[in-house]
Design an enzyme around this catalytic site. Structure first.
Site, PDB file in Angstrom:
ATOM      1  N   SER A   1      55.295  43.061  90.423  1.00  0.00           N
ATOM      2  CA  SER A   1      55.280  41.767  89.711  1.00  0.00           C
ATOM      3  C   SER A   1      56.707  41.367  89.373  1.00  0.00           C
ATOM      4  O   SER A   1      57.421  42.140  88.727  1.00  0.00           O
ATOM      5  CB  SER A   1      54.510  41.878  88.395  1.00  0.00           C
ATOM      6  OG  SER A   1      53.193  42.298  88.615  1.00  0.00           O
TER       7      SER A   1
ATOM      8  N   GLU B   1      60.432  39.993  85.031  1.00  0.00           N
ATOM      9  CA  GLU B   1      60.114  41.352  84.589  1.00  0.00           C
ATOM     10  C   GLU B   1      61.051  42.365  85.242  1.00  0.00           C
ATOM     11  O   GLU B   1      61.371  43.404  84.664  1.00  0.00           O
ATOM     12  CB  GLU B   1      58.650  41.653  84.952  1.00  0.00           C
ATOM     13  CG  GLU B   1      58.082  42.906  84.333  1.00  0.00           C
ATOM     14  CD  GLU B   1      57.893  44.006  85.334  1.00  0.00           C
ATOM     15  OE1 GLU B   1      57.785  45.155  84.910  1.00  0.00           O
ATOM     16  OE2 GLU B   1      57.880  43.741  86.545  1.00  0.00           O
TER      17      GLU B   1
ATOM     18  N   ARG C   1      55.521  45.968  78.804  1.00  0.00           N
ATOM     19  CA  ARG C   1      56.675  46.066  79.712  1.00  0.00           C
ATOM     20  C   ARG C   1      57.997  46.109  78.929  1.00  0.00           C
ATOM     21  O   ARG C   1      59.009  45.560  79.352  1.00  0.00           O
ATOM     22  CB  ARG C   1      56.716  44.898  80.698  1.00  0.00           C
ATOM     23  CG  ARG C   1      55.538  44.816  81.646  1.00  0.00           C
ATOM     24  CD  ARG C   1      55.534  46.002  82.602  1.00  0.00           C
ATOM     25  NE  ARG C   1      54.616  45.780  83.701  1.00  0.00           N
ATOM     26  CZ  ARG C   1      53.319  46.068  83.686  1.00  0.00           C
ATOM     27  NH1 ARG C   1      52.780  46.620  82.604  1.00  0.00           N
ATOM     28  NH2 ARG C   1      52.562  45.849  84.741  1.00  0.00           N
TER      29      ARG C   1
HETATM   30  P1  FAD Z   1      64.343  51.873  88.984  1.00  0.00           P
HETATM   31  O1  FAD Z   1      64.053  50.594  89.680  1.00  0.00           O
HETATM   32  O2  FAD Z   1      65.192  52.863  89.678  1.00  0.00           O
HETATM   33  O3  FAD Z   1      64.978  51.543  87.559  1.00  0.00           O
HETATM   34  C1  FAD Z   1      64.372  50.593  86.714  1.00  0.00           C
HETATM   35  C2  FAD Z   1      65.211  50.466  85.438  1.00  0.00           C
HETATM   36  O4  FAD Z   1      65.180  51.676  84.708  1.00  0.00           O
HETATM   37  C3  FAD Z   1      66.703  50.199  85.735  1.00  0.00           C
HETATM   38  O5  FAD Z   1      67.183  49.385  84.689  1.00  0.00           O
HETATM   39  C4  FAD Z   1      67.315  51.571  85.688  1.00  0.00           C
HETATM   40  O6  FAD Z   1      68.678  51.556  85.360  1.00  0.00           O
HETATM   41  C5  FAD Z   1      66.494  52.240  84.588  1.00  0.00           C
HETATM   42  N1  FAD Z   1      66.342  53.681  84.782  1.00  0.00           N
HETATM   43  C6  FAD Z   1      65.756  54.309  85.837  1.00  0.00           C
HETATM   44  N2  FAD Z   1      65.731  55.632  85.634  1.00  0.00           N
HETATM   45  C7  FAD Z   1      66.340  55.853  84.450  1.00  0.00           C
HETATM   46  C8  FAD Z   1      66.639  57.022  83.687  1.00  0.00           C
HETATM   47  N3  FAD Z   1      66.320  58.248  84.105  1.00  0.00           N
HETATM   48  N4  FAD Z   1      67.279  56.864  82.498  1.00  0.00           N
HETATM   49  C9  FAD Z   1      67.618  55.639  82.053  1.00  0.00           C
HETATM   50  N5  FAD Z   1      67.373  54.507  82.719  1.00  0.00           N
HETATM   51  C10 FAD Z   1      66.725  54.615  83.902  1.00  0.00           C
HETATM   52  N6  FAD Z   1      55.178  48.573  87.306  1.00  0.00           N
HETATM   53  C11 FAD Z   1      54.170  48.636  86.425  1.00  0.00           C
HETATM   54  O7  FAD Z   1      54.390  48.789  85.225  1.00  0.00           O
HETATM   55  N7  FAD Z   1      52.872  48.536  86.827  1.00  0.00           N
HETATM   56  C12 FAD Z   1      52.535  48.365  88.104  1.00  0.00           C
HETATM   57  O8  FAD Z   1      51.352  48.268  88.423  1.00  0.00           O
HETATM   58  C13 FAD Z   1      53.578  48.295  89.076  1.00  0.00           C
HETATM   59  N8  FAD Z   1      53.294  48.098  90.367  1.00  0.00           N
HETATM   60  C14 FAD Z   1      54.306  48.018  91.291  1.00  0.00           C
HETATM   61  C15 FAD Z   1      53.971  47.830  92.625  1.00  0.00           C
HETATM   62  C16 FAD Z   1      54.969  47.757  93.588  1.00  0.00           C
HETATM   63  C17 FAD Z   1      54.577  47.556  95.033  1.00  0.00           C
HETATM   64  C18 FAD Z   1      56.321  47.897  93.207  1.00  0.00           C
HETATM   65  C19 FAD Z   1      57.405  47.869  94.253  1.00  0.00           C
HETATM   66  C20 FAD Z   1      56.665  48.065  91.873  1.00  0.00           C
HETATM   67  C21 FAD Z   1      55.651  48.125  90.896  1.00  0.00           C
HETATM   68  N9  FAD Z   1      55.936  48.302  89.530  1.00  0.00           N
HETATM   69  C22 FAD Z   1      54.917  48.397  88.626  1.00  0.00           C
HETATM   70  C23 FAD Z   1      57.335  48.351  89.064  1.00  0.00           C
HETATM   71  C24 FAD Z   1      57.993  49.750  89.175  1.00  0.00           C
HETATM   72  O9  FAD Z   1      57.302  50.566  90.075  1.00  0.00           O
HETATM   73  C25 FAD Z   1      58.065  50.435  87.816  1.00  0.00           C
HETATM   74  O10 FAD Z   1      58.804  49.656  86.928  1.00  0.00           O
HETATM   75  C26 FAD Z   1      58.707  51.825  87.924  1.00  0.00           C
HETATM   76  O11 FAD Z   1      58.574  52.518  86.714  1.00  0.00           O
HETATM   77  C27 FAD Z   1      60.181  51.752  88.292  1.00  0.00           C
HETATM   78  O12 FAD Z   1      60.609  53.069  88.564  1.00  0.00           O
HETATM   79  P2  FAD Z   1      61.933  53.348  89.392  1.00  0.00           P
HETATM   80  O13 FAD Z   1      62.198  54.802  89.324  1.00  0.00           O
HETATM   81  O14 FAD Z   1      61.828  52.769  90.745  1.00  0.00           O
HETATM   82  O15 FAD Z   1      62.980  52.546  88.520  1.00  0.00           O
HETATM   83  N1  EPU Z   2      45.727  35.698  90.193  1.00  0.00           N
HETATM   84  C1  EPU Z   2      45.630  34.548  90.940  1.00  0.00           C
HETATM   85  N2  EPU Z   2      46.439  34.439  92.032  1.00  0.00           N
HETATM   86  C2  EPU Z   2      47.309  35.402  92.417  1.00  0.00           C
HETATM   87  C3  EPU Z   2      47.410  36.568  91.636  1.00  0.00           C
HETATM   88  C4  EPU Z   2      46.603  36.697  90.519  1.00  0.00           C
HETATM   89  O1  EPU Z   2      44.858  33.651  90.647  1.00  0.00           O
HETATM   90  O2  EPU Z   2      47.986  35.204  93.422  1.00  0.00           O
HETATM   91  C5  EPU Z   2      44.856  35.841  89.014  1.00  0.00           C
HETATM   92  C6  EPU Z   2      43.488  36.398  89.393  1.00  0.00           C
HETATM   93  O3  EPU Z   2      42.501  35.656  88.735  1.00  0.00           O
HETATM   94  C7  EPU Z   2      43.471  37.780  88.827  1.00  0.00           C
HETATM   95  C8  EPU Z   2      44.458  37.688  87.669  1.00  0.00           C
HETATM   96  O4  EPU Z   2      45.420  36.712  88.079  1.00  0.00           O
HETATM   97  O5  EPU Z   2      42.200  38.110  88.371  1.00  0.00           O
HETATM   98  C9  EPU Z   2      45.177  39.003  87.407  1.00  0.00           C
HETATM   99  O6  EPU Z   2      45.695  39.494  88.643  1.00  0.00           O
HETATM  100  P1  EPU Z   2      45.889  41.063  88.904  1.00  0.00           P
HETATM  101  O7  EPU Z   2      44.661  41.809  88.483  1.00  0.00           O
HETATM  102  O8  EPU Z   2      46.372  41.245  90.285  1.00  0.00           O
HETATM  103  O9  EPU Z   2      46.992  41.469  87.885  1.00  0.00           O
HETATM  104  P2  EPU Z   2      48.357  40.767  87.443  1.00  0.00           P
HETATM  105  O10 EPU Z   2      48.162  40.232  86.071  1.00  0.00           O
HETATM  106  O11 EPU Z   2      48.815  39.820  88.482  1.00  0.00           O
HETATM  107  C10 EPU Z   2      49.242  42.901  86.268  1.00  0.00           C
HETATM  108  C11 EPU Z   2      50.499  43.686  86.251  1.00  0.00           C
HETATM  109  C12 EPU Z   2      50.578  44.578  87.468  1.00  0.00           C
HETATM  110  C13 EPU Z   2      49.392  45.531  87.435  1.00  0.00           C
HETATM  111  C14 EPU Z   2      48.109  44.710  87.452  1.00  0.00           C
HETATM  112  C15 EPU Z   2      46.872  45.555  87.315  1.00  0.00           C
HETATM  113  C16 EPU Z   2      52.145  42.416  85.034  1.00  0.00           C
HETATM  114  C17 EPU Z   2      53.375  41.592  85.092  1.00  0.00           C
HETATM  115  N3  EPU Z   2      51.640  42.809  86.191  1.00  0.00           N
HETATM  116  O12 EPU Z   2      49.308  42.031  87.391  1.00  0.00           O
HETATM  117  O13 EPU Z   2      51.773  45.334  87.411  1.00  0.00           O
HETATM  118  O14 EPU Z   2      49.402  46.401  88.533  1.00  0.00           O
HETATM  119  O15 EPU Z   2      48.122  43.775  86.333  1.00  0.00           O
HETATM  120  O16 EPU Z   2      46.776  45.997  86.003  1.00  0.00           O
HETATM  121  O17 EPU Z   2      51.657  42.694  83.946  1.00  0.00           O
HETATM  122  C18 EPU Z   2      54.058  45.373  88.061  1.00  0.00           C
HETATM  123  O18 EPU Z   2      54.341  45.426  86.871  1.00  0.00           O
HETATM  124  O19 EPU Z   2      54.925  45.393  88.968  1.00  0.00           O
HETATM  125  C19 EPU Z   2      52.654  45.273  88.463  1.00  0.00           C
HETATM  126  C20 EPU Z   2      52.272  45.175  89.738  1.00  0.00           C
END
Ligand code: FAD
Ligand code: EPU
Length: 338
Positions: A238, A334, A164
């Site tokens: 997250s 994060e 990240r």
């Molecule tokens: P924004 O929120 O618009 O911007 C994020 C940051 O990047 C800001 O600091 C912004 O200024 C900067 N930025 C954006 N675009 C540019 C650009 N073109 N040039 C320079 N800076 C820029 N993330 C994960 O890694 N894994 C996941 O599994 C994951 N699951 C998610 C699930 C949900 C339900 C939600 C709501 C979010 C999740 N995220 C996850 C976080 C998010 O989706 C990612 O970080 C995504 O890449 C953000 O994209 P955005 O376009 O919305 O960024």
């Molecule tokens: N867990 C719990 N309770 C909860 C949530 C999780 O006990 O309420 C435990 C479970 O045992 C589970 C483990 O945590 O097995 C891991 O949970 P999960 O697989 O949901 O993944 P995470 O570690 O919570 C990370 C990323 C996610 C990504 C998933 C899948 C980060 C900060 N988050 O979540 O990214 O989608 O793994 O790879 O690394 C995001 O960045 O926004 C995001 C959603």
């Protein structure tokens, strides 16, 4: 180029926080982008570059210019029998790019299905899910240098990707606008299904022949079952990182909490599941007014309707303090605070 004033950012962030931008503009060509960065509105205050707004928390009104990046276009720039280089503009919706690649049997992004947001933000924090990060297929990106107006190319090494993390969140923060990202994808897939839940979901789906479509669908099913849809309930995924601790801290914790969820890292340290720590601290489903800890995934903070950015921020501090008190582990946010 139209620069609006006092624009509500509520539709532009997935937390659904109602903060105002002093100035706001949407840009769909690189030439306009180069113009925008020369304006007084852009120069007088550090700008906010916005994609899908799915990884920010707006804690107050924004006093500068918000630049919504709408650059579009996906193209194959180079290919051979094994590989294909796909270049996507920063304003493309991430999941649509993933689907575009899957339809053409270009493998590598399928585990990253359904991550919200745009292509331009994906390298900012090296998005990752289900055992894959974009650094695994990243080839290069182009970015506009704010100070000079010049377009620079960054290789994978230049981006200094980590968990990240990237150089754009650290040394080069606020210095570049990412314009496009090129991925090196494979025409012969290598499947990443070692992340437990994927195998289980593929079994549930009764998949007999593995394909990138099937892996993508399994990821979509898992994500839909536990992550809140921002269209229904405000959130930014997250809210905290999974913290890294030394082996001795891990073993000490494991003695006291045998159920502790953790993953060994190559450097000998361990990554702890922050969701587990928050849940065990008794905060899963905790709610204070409209700010809450999600009931199905404790790592996700949610806005039940009218929470302010400060309500969410204060809740995050409470979560961090409570986890620290119980486990002596420091959580790190994060999501980007604005
Ligand atoms: P924004 O929120 O618009 O911007 C994020 C940051 O990047 C800001 O600091 C912004 O200024 C900067 N930025 C954006 N675009 C540019 C650009 N073109 N040039 C320079 N800076 C820029 N993330 C994960 O890694 N894994 C996941 O599994 C994951 N699951 C998610 C699930 C949900 C339900 C939600 C709501 C979010 C999740 N995220 C996850 C976080 C998010 O989706 C990612 O970080 C995504 O890449 C953000 O994209 P955005 O376009 O919305 O960024
Ligand atoms: N867990 C719990 N309770 C909860 C949530 C999780 O006990 O309420 C435990 C479970 O045992 C589970 C483990 O945590 O097995 C891991 O949970 P999960 O697989 O949901 O993944 P995470 O570690 O919570 C990370 C990323 C996610 C990504 C998933 C899948 C980060 C900060 N988050 O979540 O990214 O989608 O793994 O790879 O690394 C995001 O960045 O926004 C995001 C959603």
């Amino acid at each position: 180029m139209l620069i609006q004033q006092n624009k509500s950012l509520k539709p532009y962030n997935t937390f659904g926080i109602d903060a105002l931008a002093r100035y706001f503009t949407e840009v769909d060509t690189v030439a306009t982008m180069q113009q925008v960065i020369t304006t007084q509105e852009f120069k007088q205050h550090a700008p906010l570059i916005l994609g899908g707004g799915s990884n920010i928390l707006l804690t107050k009104n924004f006093d500068g210019l918000v630049l919504k990046n709408n650059l579009k276009g996906i193209e194959v720039v180079k290919e051979d029998e094994q590989q294909v280089f796909v270049k996507a503009a920063a304003g493309e919706v991430w999941h649509e790019l993933v689907m575009w690649c899957i339809q053409r049997q270009y493998a590598g992004l399928e585990n990253l299905s359904l991550i919200p947001g745009c292509v331009g933000a994906s390298p900012m924090q090296n998005i990752g899910a289900y055992g894959v990060e974009i650094k695994d297929t990243f080839y290069e990106l182009e970015a506009l240098e704010i100070n000079t107006g010049k377009i620079k190319t960054f290789s994978k090494a230049d981006c200094e990707f980590g968990y990240r993390e990237s150089v754009f969140k650290r040394q080069l923060k606020n210095q570049f606008i990412i314009l496009s990202v090129t991925f090196c994808l494979s025409k012969k897939p290598t499947f990443h299904i070692e992340y437990g839940a994927i195998k289980q979901e593929l079994d549930n789906m009764k998949v007999s022949t593995l394909s990138i479509q099937a892996v993508s669908q399994a990821v979509i099913n898992i994500r839909s079952s536990k992550l809140p849809n921002p269209k229904e309930i405000g959130n930014a995924g997250s809210f905290f990182k999974n913290p890294e601790v030394t082996a001795s801290v891990y073993h000490e914790l494991k003695t006291h909490y045998p159920q502790l969820v953790a993953y060994p890292l190559d450097n000998g340290n361990y990554k702890l599941a922050a969701g587990w720590l928050i849940e065990q601290a008794g905060l899963k489903g905790y709610r204070k007014q409209d700010a809450g800890v999600h009931t199905l995934q404790a790592l996700v903070l949610v806005n039940y309707g009218n929470a302010t950015g400060n309500d969410i921020y204060n809740l995050s501090t409470y979560v961090m303090d409570t986890v620290k008190q119980k486990f002596s582990v420091q959580l790190e946010r994060e999501v980007n605070m604005v």
